[in-house]
Motif scaffolding. Structure first.
Motif, PDB file in Angstrom:
ATOM      1  N   ALA A  58       0.804  -1.217   0.000  1.00 19.92           N
ATOM      2  CA  ALA A  58       0.000   0.000   0.000  1.00 19.92           C
ATOM      3  C   ALA A  58       0.839   1.270   0.000  1.00 19.92           C
ATOM      4  CB  ALA A  58      -0.942  -0.004   1.197  1.00 19.92           C
ATOM      5  N   GLY A  59       2.141   1.172  -0.265  1.00 22.53           N
ATOM      6  CA  GLY A  59       2.984   2.356  -0.329  1.00 22.53           C
ATOM      7  C   GLY A  59       4.281   2.184   0.429  1.00 22.53           C
ATOM      8  N   GLU A  60       5.141   3.212   0.355  1.00 22.27           N
ATOM      9  CA  GLU A  60       6.442   3.132   1.009  1.00 22.27           C
ATOM     10  C   GLU A  60       6.962   4.510   1.356  1.00 22.27           C
ATOM     11  OE1 GLU A  60       9.252   1.358  -1.663  1.00 22.27           O
ATOM     12  OE2 GLU A  60       9.067   2.941  -3.154  1.00 22.27           O
ATOM     13  N   VAL A  61       7.849   4.554   2.337  1.00 25.86           N
ATOM     14  CA  VAL A  61       8.635   5.736   2.670  1.00 25.86           C
ATOM     15  C   VAL A  61      10.085   5.334   2.471  1.00 25.86           C
ATOM     16  CG1 VAL A  61       9.334   7.339   4.475  1.00 25.86           C
ATOM     17  CG2 VAL A  61       6.942   6.614   4.314  1.00 25.86           C
ATOM     18  N   CYS A  62      10.768   5.988   1.538  1.00 21.55           N
ATOM     19  CA  CYS A  62      12.167   5.668   1.255  1.00 21.55           C
ATOM     20  C   CYS A  62      13.077   6.581   2.062  1.00 21.55           C
ATOM     21  CB  CYS A  62      12.453   5.812  -0.235  1.00 21.55           C
ATOM     22  SG  CYS A  62      11.548   4.619  -1.254  1.00 21.55           S
ATOM     23  N   LEU A  63      14.167   6.000   2.585  1.00 26.23           N
ATOM     24  CA  LEU A  63      15.084   6.742   3.445  1.00 26.23           C
ATOM     25  C   LEU A  63      16.499   6.709   2.879  1.00 26.23           C
ATOM     26  CD1 LEU A  63      12.975   5.015   5.599  1.00 26.23           C
ATOM     27  CD2 LEU A  63      13.983   6.791   7.020  1.00 26.23           C
ATOM     28  N   PRO A  64      17.348   7.696   3.255  1.00 23.96           N
ATOM     29  CA  PRO A  64      18.732   7.704   2.776  1.00 23.96           C
ATOM     30  C   PRO A  64      19.564   6.568   3.344  1.00 23.96           C
ATOM     31  CG  PRO A  64      18.056   9.889   3.529  1.00 23.96           C
ATOM     32  CD  PRO A  64      17.005   8.926   3.976  1.00 23.96           C
ATOM     33  N   ALA A  65      19.192   6.069   4.517  1.00 24.25           N
ATOM     34  CA  ALA A  65      19.942   4.982   5.153  1.00 24.25           C
ATOM     35  C   ALA A  65      19.417   3.642   4.640  1.00 24.25           C
ATOM     36  CB  ALA A  65      19.806   5.059   6.667  1.00 24.25           C
ATOM     37  N   SER A  66      20.314   2.768   4.234  1.00 24.71           N
ATOM     38  CA  SER A  66      19.862   1.500   3.651  1.00 24.71           C
ATOM     39  C   SER A  66      19.383   0.514   4.708  1.00 24.71           C
ATOM     40  CB  SER A  66      20.987   0.861   2.829  1.00 24.71           C
ATOM     41  OG  SER A  66      22.084   0.514   3.664  1.00 24.71           O
ATOM     42  N   GLN A  67      20.021   0.510   5.889  1.00 24.02           N
ATOM     43  CA  GLN A  67      19.705  -0.481   6.908  1.00 24.02           C
ATOM     44  C   GLN A  67      18.665   0.073   7.883  1.00 24.02           C
ATOM     45  OE1 GLN A  67      23.840  -3.077   6.727  1.00 24.02           O
ATOM     46  NE2 GLN A  67      23.600  -1.629   8.381  1.00 24.02           N
ATOM     47  N   THR A  68      17.437   0.233   7.384  1.00 27.08           N
ATOM     48  CA  THR A  68      16.328   0.659   8.233  1.00 27.08           C
ATOM     49  C   THR A  68      15.931  -0.502   9.129  1.00 27.08           C
ATOM     50  OG1 THR A  68      14.887   0.123   6.363  1.00 27.08           O
ATOM     51  CG2 THR A  68      15.433   2.433   6.687  1.00 27.08           C
ATOM     52  N   THR A  69      15.636  -0.205  10.386  1.00 24.89           N
ATOM     53  CA  THR A  69      15.423  -1.280  11.355  1.00 24.89           C
ATOM     54  C   THR A  69      14.039  -1.315  11.975  1.00 24.89           C
ATOM     55  OG1 THR A  69      16.406   0.102  13.075  1.00 24.89           O
ATOM     56  CG2 THR A  69      17.863  -1.481  11.965  1.00 24.89           C
ATOM     57  N   CYS A  70      13.476  -0.153  12.329  1.00 23.97           N
ATOM     58  CA  CYS A  70      12.174  -0.194  13.017  1.00 23.97           C
ATOM     59  C   CYS A  70      11.493   1.174  12.965  1.00 23.97           C
ATOM     60  CB  CYS A  70      12.347  -0.623  14.468  1.00 23.97           C
ATOM     61  SG  CYS A  70      10.793  -1.059  15.302  1.00 23.97           S
ATOM     62  N   PRO A  71      10.167   1.203  12.717  1.00 22.80           N
ATOM     63  CA  PRO A  71       9.414   2.459  12.746  1.00 22.80           C
ATOM     64  C   PRO A  71       8.594   2.608  14.020  1.00 22.80           C
ATOM     65  CG  PRO A  71       8.180   0.818  11.522  1.00 22.80           C
ATOM     66  CD  PRO A  71       9.382   0.107  12.113  1.00 22.80           C
ATOM     67  N   ALA A  72       8.191   3.844  14.294  1.00 25.52           N
ATOM     68  CA  ALA A  72       7.254   4.144  15.379  1.00 25.52           C
ATOM     69  C   ALA A  72       6.510   5.413  15.014  1.00 25.52           C
ATOM     70  CB  ALA A  72       7.979   4.325  16.706  1.00 25.52           C
ATOM     71  N   PHE A  73       5.247   5.486  15.374  1.00 28.53           N
ATOM     72  CA  PHE A  73       4.482   6.712  15.182  1.00 28.53           C
ATOM     73  C   PHE A  73       4.564   7.565  16.439  1.00 28.53           C
ATOM     74  CE2 PHE A  73       2.463   4.453  11.672  1.00 28.53           C
ATOM     75  CZ  PHE A  73       2.266   5.486  10.753  1.00 28.53           C
ATOM     76  N   GLY A  74       4.596   8.885  16.232  1.00 28.22           N
ATOM     77  CA  GLY A  74       4.624   9.801  17.360  1.00 28.22           C
ATOM     78  C   GLY A  74       4.365  11.220  16.905  1.00 28.22           C
ATOM     79  N   GLY A  75       4.772  12.169  17.736  1.00 21.88           N
ATOM     80  CA  GLY A  75       4.501  13.572  17.472  1.00 21.88           C
ATOM     81  C   GLY A  75       3.176  13.983  18.081  1.00 21.88           C
ATOM     82  N   PRO A  76       2.893  15.288  18.129  1.00 22.66           N
ATOM     83  CA  PRO A  76       1.677  15.794  18.777  1.00 22.66           C
ATOM     84  C   PRO A  76       0.387  15.222  18.194  1.00 22.66           C
ATOM     85  CG  PRO A  76       3.210  17.583  18.326  1.00 22.66           C
ATOM     86  CD  PRO A  76       3.770  16.368  17.645  1.00 22.66           C
ATOM     87  N   ASP A  77       0.380  14.959  16.887  1.00 23.61           N
ATOM     88  CA  ASP A  77      -0.822  14.420  16.238  1.00 23.61           C
ATOM     89  C   ASP A  77      -0.685  12.943  15.891  1.00 23.61           C
ATOM     90  OD1 ASP A  77       1.020  14.563  14.208  1.00 23.61           O
ATOM     91  OD2 ASP A  77      -0.126  15.957  12.957  1.00 23.61           O
ATOM     92  N   MET A  78       0.390  12.298  16.340  1.00 22.97           N
ATOM     93  CA  MET A  78       0.650  10.880  16.079  1.00 22.97           C
ATOM     94  C   MET A  78       0.715  10.565  14.585  1.00 22.97           C
ATOM     95  SD  MET A  78       1.261   9.281  18.858  1.00 22.97           S
ATOM     96  CE  MET A  78       1.143   7.586  18.306  1.00 22.97           C
ATOM     97  N   GLN A  79       1.132  11.541  13.773  1.00 26.96           N
ATOM     98  CA  GLN A  79       1.212  11.334  12.333  1.00 26.96           C
ATOM     99  C   GLN A  79       2.644  11.402  11.800  1.00 26.96           C
ATOM    100  OE1 GLN A  79      -1.613  13.662  10.060  1.00 26.96           O
ATOM    101  NE2 GLN A  79      -3.248  13.335  11.545  1.00 26.96           N
ATOM    102  N   THR A  80       3.615  11.454  12.709  1.00 23.72           N
ATOM    103  CA  THR A  80       5.017  11.447  12.307  1.00 23.72           C
ATOM    104  C   THR A  80       5.567  10.043  12.436  1.00 23.72           C
ATOM    105  OG1 THR A  80       5.352  13.738  13.010  1.00 23.72           O
ATOM    106  CG2 THR A  80       7.322  12.370  12.777  1.00 23.72           C
ATOM    107  N   LEU A  81       6.210   9.572  11.383  1.00 20.55           N
ATOM    108  CA  LEU A  81       6.859   8.267  11.407  1.00 20.55           C
ATOM    109  C   LEU A  81       8.329   8.460  11.758  1.00 20.55           C
ATOM    110  CD1 LEU A  81       6.158   5.227  10.707  1.00 20.55           C
ATOM    111  CD2 LEU A  81       7.365   5.655   8.543  1.00 20.55           C
ATOM    112  N   PHE A  82       8.765   7.848  12.844  1.00 20.31           N
ATOM    113  CA  PHE A  82      10.172   7.837  13.234  1.00 20.31           C
ATOM    114  C   PHE A  82      10.765   6.492  12.822  1.00 20.31           C
ATOM    115  CE2 PHE A  82       8.076  10.748  16.180  1.00 20.31           C
ATOM    116  CZ  PHE A  82       8.906  11.856  16.116  1.00 20.31           C
TER     117      PHE A  82
END
Length: 279
Positions: A222-246
């Motif tokens: 259903a989609g992707e977020v691409c990052l500059p770092a190749s070895q991505t390990t784990c995501p988490a949602f947060g921020g004031p509106d819980m819409q930021t992906l860390f």
């Protein structure tokens, strides 16, 4: 848009946790035995004597932390620790790896071999003072996460490139046997840590692919977020509106500038607040 949330390079960044009562992100650098955070732009870290890899929140000041040999309660203000239970303490081959709290207040934690020994890992659940083994014969435990209604759990064996799902009863214990959620072997992908958003879609970091991919409840892409770092390990949602992906990443065996940093990206999609662990 991808931003650097924290530019400290982790040898093996893992286990990001947004603490809903503190409005603060915590994560781990497993191989350097550190819990890390960034409080209003101020980098913080806590050093431990053994590998630490995952956490759940118990109160505003206390985290349940999984280490190589135990689960323990850690006070962020006083730095006092209290062991809750052993975790394969008699097994010198293994350490903790991926973990997350379930909606019923239990804490799931996976183990793996220090050298990824085949089948050495297991998954446990700690709930109201009891640690119970759920699954064994896993090489690299990852992607522990839960549907918003608390009736489905997910987990992966990164080495085998398989992500599975299992139904849960009303108390959060597995009911039945695991079923395949997605087989990544034909795509050449290795599922790492994962989190489920408020719509029930899974966001899965994929080792060596430099991305977090989003999957529908039926396993469809259903989609992707691409990052500059190749070895991505784990995501988490947060921020004031819980819409930021860390997203954490790892510098292990790499020397590039982006590797091992912790990233953030707005998604426009709301995540789930992490449940409190019930001791």
């Amino acid at each position: 848009m991808i931003d650097v949330f924290d530019d400290r390079r982790c040898e093996l960044g893992e286990g990001p946790l947004w603490h809903p009562e503190r409005g603060q992100l915590f994560w781990f650098d497993i191989l350097n035995k550190r819990l890390m955070s960034n409080e209003n732009g101020t980098p913080k870290s806590w050093q431990f004597d053994e590998y630490v890899s995952a956490a759940g929140w118990v109160s505003k000041t206390e985290l349940l932390i999984a280490s190589a040999s135990m689960l323990f309660l850690f006070d962020l203000e006083t730095t006092a620790s209290r062991k809750l239970t052993d975790l394969e303490a008699d097994n010198p081959v293994t350490r903790s790896n991926d973990g997350r709290a379930d909606p019923q207040g239990g804490f799931w934690i996976g183990t793996m071999g220090f050298n990824a020994e085949p089948g050495a890992g297991s998954i446990y659940r700690y709930y109201k003072g009891e640690l119970r083994k759920l699954f064994g014969d896993i090489t690299i435990t990852n992607a522990i996460c839960f549907s918003p209604d608390g009736r489905t759990a997910y987990f992966a064996d990164t080495h085998r490139q398989l992500l599975q799902q299992i139904a849960l009863d009303e108390d959060g214990w597995p009911a039945g046997t695991p079923a395949l959620f997605r087989d990544f072997s034909e795509e050449g992908l290795f599922p790492d840590g994962a989190v489920v958003d408020s719509q029930g879609f899974m966001w899965n970091a994929q080792w060596s692919a430099g991305r977090v991919a989003r999957y529908a409840p039926d396993g469809g892409f259903a989609g992707e977020v691409c990052l500059p770092a190749s070895q991505t390990t784990c995501p988490a949602f947060g921020g004031p509106d819980m819409q930021t992906l860390f997203v954490t990443s790892a510098a292990l065996d790499l020397s590039g500038e982006p590797d091992g940093k912790t990233w953030s990206s707005p998604t426009g999609i709301r995540g789930q607040a992490e449940p409190r662990v019930i001791l």
